[in-house]
Design a protein around this motif. Structure first.
Motif, mmCIF file in Angstrom:
data_model
loop_
_atom_site.group_PDB
_atom_site.id
_atom_site.type_symbol
_atom_site.label_atom_id
_atom_site.label_comp_id
_atom_site.label_asym_id
_atom_site.label_seq_id
_atom_site.Cartn_x
_atom_site.Cartn_y
_atom_site.Cartn_z
ATOM 1 N N ARG A 1 5.152 11.611 6.238
ATOM 2 C CA ARG A 1 5.251 12.499 7.408
ATOM 3 C C ARG A 1 4.192 13.589 7.356
ATOM 4 O O ARG A 1 3.556 13.907 8.367
ATOM 5 C CB ARG A 1 6.647 13.111 7.499
ATOM 6 C CG ARG A 1 7.617 12.272 8.306
ATOM 7 C CD ARG A 1 8.863 13.076 8.681
ATOM 8 N NE ARG A 1 9.732 13.311 7.529
ATOM 9 C CZ ARG A 1 10.651 12.450 7.099
ATOM 10 N NH1 ARG A 1 10.809 11.304 7.715
ATOM 11 N NH2 ARG A 1 11.392 12.737 6.071
ATOM 12 N N VAL A 2 3.986 14.183 6.175
ATOM 13 C CA VAL A 2 2.977 15.246 6.035
ATOM 14 C C VAL A 2 1.582 14.688 6.297
ATOM 15 O O VAL A 2 0.786 15.287 7.026
ATOM 16 C CB VAL A 2 3.057 15.905 4.637
ATOM 17 C CG1 VAL A 2 1.858 16.800 4.379
ATOM 18 C CG2 VAL A 2 4.353 16.699 4.495
ATOM 19 N N ALA A 3 1.281 13.529 5.718
ATOM 20 C CA ALA A 3 -0.034 12.921 5.919
ATOM 21 C C ALA A 3 -0.261 12.616 7.399
ATOM 22 O O ALA A 3 -1.350 12.882 7.937
ATOM 23 C CB ALA A 3 -0.171 11.643 5.086
ATOM 24 N N MET A 4 0.755 12.096 8.064
ATOM 25 C CA MET A 4 0.628 11.784 9.481
ATOM 26 C C MET A 4 0.437 13.052 10.310
ATOM 27 O O MET A 4 -0.334 13.059 11.289
ATOM 28 C CB MET A 4 1.838 10.991 9.969
ATOM 29 C CG MET A 4 1.854 9.567 9.418
ATOM 30 S SD MET A 4 3.372 8.661 9.790
ATOM 31 C CE MET A 4 3.362 8.658 11.567
ATOM 32 N N ALA A 5 1.101 14.127 9.933
ATOM 33 C CA ALA A 5 0.960 15.394 10.660
ATOM 34 C C ALA A 5 -0.463 15.941 10.517
ATOM 35 O O ALA A 5 -1.051 16.426 11.489
ATOM 36 C CB ALA A 5 1.986 16.414 10.154
ATOM 37 N N VAL A 6 -1.011 15.849 9.313
ATOM 38 C CA VAL A 6 -2.386 16.309 9.089
ATOM 39 C C VAL A 6 -3.348 15.470 9.924
ATOM 40 O O VAL A 6 -4.224 16.003 10.620
ATOM 41 C CB VAL A 6 -2.764 16.247 7.591
ATOM 42 C CG1 VAL A 6 -4.257 16.486 7.380
ATOM 43 C CG2 VAL A 6 -1.946 17.270 6.800
ATOM 44 N N HIS A 7 -3.193 14.171 9.880
ATOM 45 C CA HIS A 7 -4.068 13.287 10.665
ATOM 46 C C HIS A 7 -3.952 13.588 12.160
ATOM 47 O O HIS A 7 -4.958 13.607 12.870
ATOM 48 C CB HIS A 7 -3.758 11.819 10.393
ATOM 49 C CG HIS A 7 -4.140 11.393 9.018
ATOM 50 N ND1 HIS A 7 -3.583 10.302 8.405
ATOM 51 C CD2 HIS A 7 -5.010 11.914 8.120
ATOM 52 C CE1 HIS A 7 -4.100 10.169 7.195
ATOM 53 N NE2 HIS A 7 -4.960 11.131 7.010
ATOM 54 N N ALA A 8 -2.724 13.836 12.632
ATOM 55 C CA ALA A 8 -2.516 14.134 14.051
ATOM 56 C C ALA A 8 -3.234 15.419 14.449
ATOM 57 O O ALA A 8 -3.838 15.493 15.531
ATOM 58 C CB ALA A 8 -1.019 14.242 14.355
ATOM 59 N N LEU B 1 0.807 -1.214 0.000
ATOM 60 C CA LEU B 1 0.000 0.000 0.000
ATOM 61 C C LEU B 1 0.842 1.266 0.000
ATOM 62 O O LEU B 1 0.430 2.287 -0.560
ATOM 63 C CB LEU B 1 -0.960 0.015 1.198
ATOM 64 C CG LEU B 1 -2.016 -1.080 1.208
ATOM 65 C CD1 LEU B 1 -2.886 -0.963 2.452
ATOM 66 C CD2 LEU B 1 -2.871 -1.037 -0.044
ATOM 67 N N PHE B 2 2.011 1.218 0.617
ATOM 68 C CA PHE B 2 2.855 2.405 0.671
ATOM 69 C C PHE B 2 3.878 2.456 -0.462
ATOM 70 O O PHE B 2 4.749 3.330 -0.463
ATOM 71 C CB PHE B 2 3.538 2.514 2.043
ATOM 72 C CG PHE B 2 2.601 2.981 3.116
ATOM 73 C CD1 PHE B 2 2.239 4.318 3.218
ATOM 74 C CD2 PHE B 2 2.059 2.079 4.005
ATOM 75 C CE1 PHE B 2 1.363 4.746 4.196
ATOM 76 C CE2 PHE B 2 1.178 2.491 4.991
ATOM 77 C CZ PHE B 2 0.824 3.831 5.084
ATOM 78 N N GLY B 3 3.748 1.557 -1.432
ATOM 79 C CA GLY B 3 4.621 1.590 -2.598
ATOM 80 C C GLY B 3 4.468 2.928 -3.316
ATOM 81 O O GLY B 3 3.360 3.378 -3.578
ATOM 82 N N GLY B 4 5.579 3.581 -3.586
ATOM 83 C CA GLY B 4 5.545 4.857 -4.292
ATOM 84 C C GLY B 4 5.255 6.056 -3.398
ATOM 85 O O GLY B 4 5.216 7.190 -3.878
ATOM 86 N N VAL B 5 5.059 5.836 -2.104
ATOM 87 C CA VAL B 5 4.833 6.948 -1.171
ATOM 88 C C VAL B 5 6.168 7.261 -0.503
ATOM 89 O O VAL B 5 6.777 6.388 0.131
ATOM 90 C CB VAL B 5 3.782 6.582 -0.095
ATOM 91 C CG1 VAL B 5 3.620 7.711 0.918
ATOM 92 C CG2 VAL B 5 2.454 6.246 -0.750
ATOM 93 N N GLU C 1 8.952 9.177 2.080
ATOM 94 C CA GLU C 1 8.979 9.415 3.530
ATOM 95 C C GLU C 1 8.377 10.769 3.887
ATOM 96 O O GLU C 1 7.640 10.886 4.860
ATOM 97 C CB GLU C 1 10.413 9.319 4.049
ATOM 98 C CG GLU C 1 10.945 7.904 4.104
ATOM 99 C CD GLU C 1 12.352 7.845 4.663
ATOM 100 O OE1 GLU C 1 12.651 8.602 5.614
ATOM 101 O OE2 GLU C 1 13.135 7.039 4.151
ATOM 102 N N GLU C 2 8.694 11.797 3.115
ATOM 103 C CA GLU C 2 8.176 13.141 3.412
ATOM 104 C C GLU C 2 6.666 13.198 3.209
ATOM 105 O O GLU C 2 5.954 13.804 4.008
ATOM 106 C CB GLU C 2 8.879 14.197 2.549
ATOM 107 C CG GLU C 2 8.484 15.619 2.898
ATOM 108 C CD GLU C 2 8.731 15.990 4.373
ATOM 109 O OE1 GLU C 2 7.965 16.845 4.877
ATOM 110 O OE2 GLU C 2 9.638 15.437 5.014
ATOM 111 N N GLU C 3 6.164 12.541 2.162
ATOM 112 C CA GLU C 3 4.717 12.498 1.941
ATOM 113 C C GLU C 3 4.011 11.838 3.129
ATOM 114 O O GLU C 3 2.966 12.305 3.593
ATOM 115 C CB GLU C 3 4.386 11.712 0.671
ATOM 116 C CG GLU C 3 4.790 12.393 -0.611
ATOM 117 C CD GLU C 3 4.601 11.467 -1.811
ATOM 118 O OE1 GLU C 3 3.829 11.854 -2.708
ATOM 119 O OE2 GLU C 3 5.211 10.379 -1.819
#
Length: 145
Positions: A128-135, A118-122, A124-126
């Protein structure tokens, strides 16, 4: 952020969650566990100390009576054990049995393989940003409760 984007974000997040869990459920079907059962086992395996039944219910996101039925089933399969809490006779700590360990390893391996796909092609920075938004969204939700 425009309201339409916020709506799409929420919808997309819900779709992602359902689809991810559904695919994992499909891959775990061969282990003979329902989604509810493997979810309880995974949550239980991630605790560093044996949780109480109440703590486990909160972690899994189910009501106490629902978890009690699931634990009855898992206990009858020899996968979990309930232990009395000395300080509170009404409380029970839940532990995984030794028989559950190979099953947990299989669940984790299947889940890790799916995450890798599922994380193929994603990048590390992308991520981190997604996790920050979710947080931030989660923090805003926690302010409401």
């Amino acid at each position: 952020m425009p309201l339409n984007d916020q709506h799409r974000f929420g919808t997309q997040l819900a779709q992602l969650s359902r689809a991810w869990r559904g695919e994992l459920d499909r891959r775990l079907a061969g282990l003979g566990l329902s989604q509810a059962r493997w979810l309880v086992l995974l949550h239980l395996a991630r605790f560093t100390e044996a949780p109480t039944q109440r703590e486990l219910a909160k972690s899994v996101g189910v009501e106490g009576p629902t978890l009690a039925r699931l634990l009855d089933s898992l206990e009858s399969q020899g996968l979990v054990q309930r232990q009395a809490v000395q300080e509170d006779r009404r409380a029970k700590k839940i532990t995984l049995s030794q028989a559950a360990m190979p099953l947990i390893e299989q669940i984790e391996a299947i889940a890790q393989a799916l995450r890798s796909e599922l994380f193929g092609g994603v990048g590390e920075e992308e991520l981190r940003v997604a996790m920050a938004v979710h947080a931030k969204v989660l923090a805003n939700l926690e302010k409401k409760s």
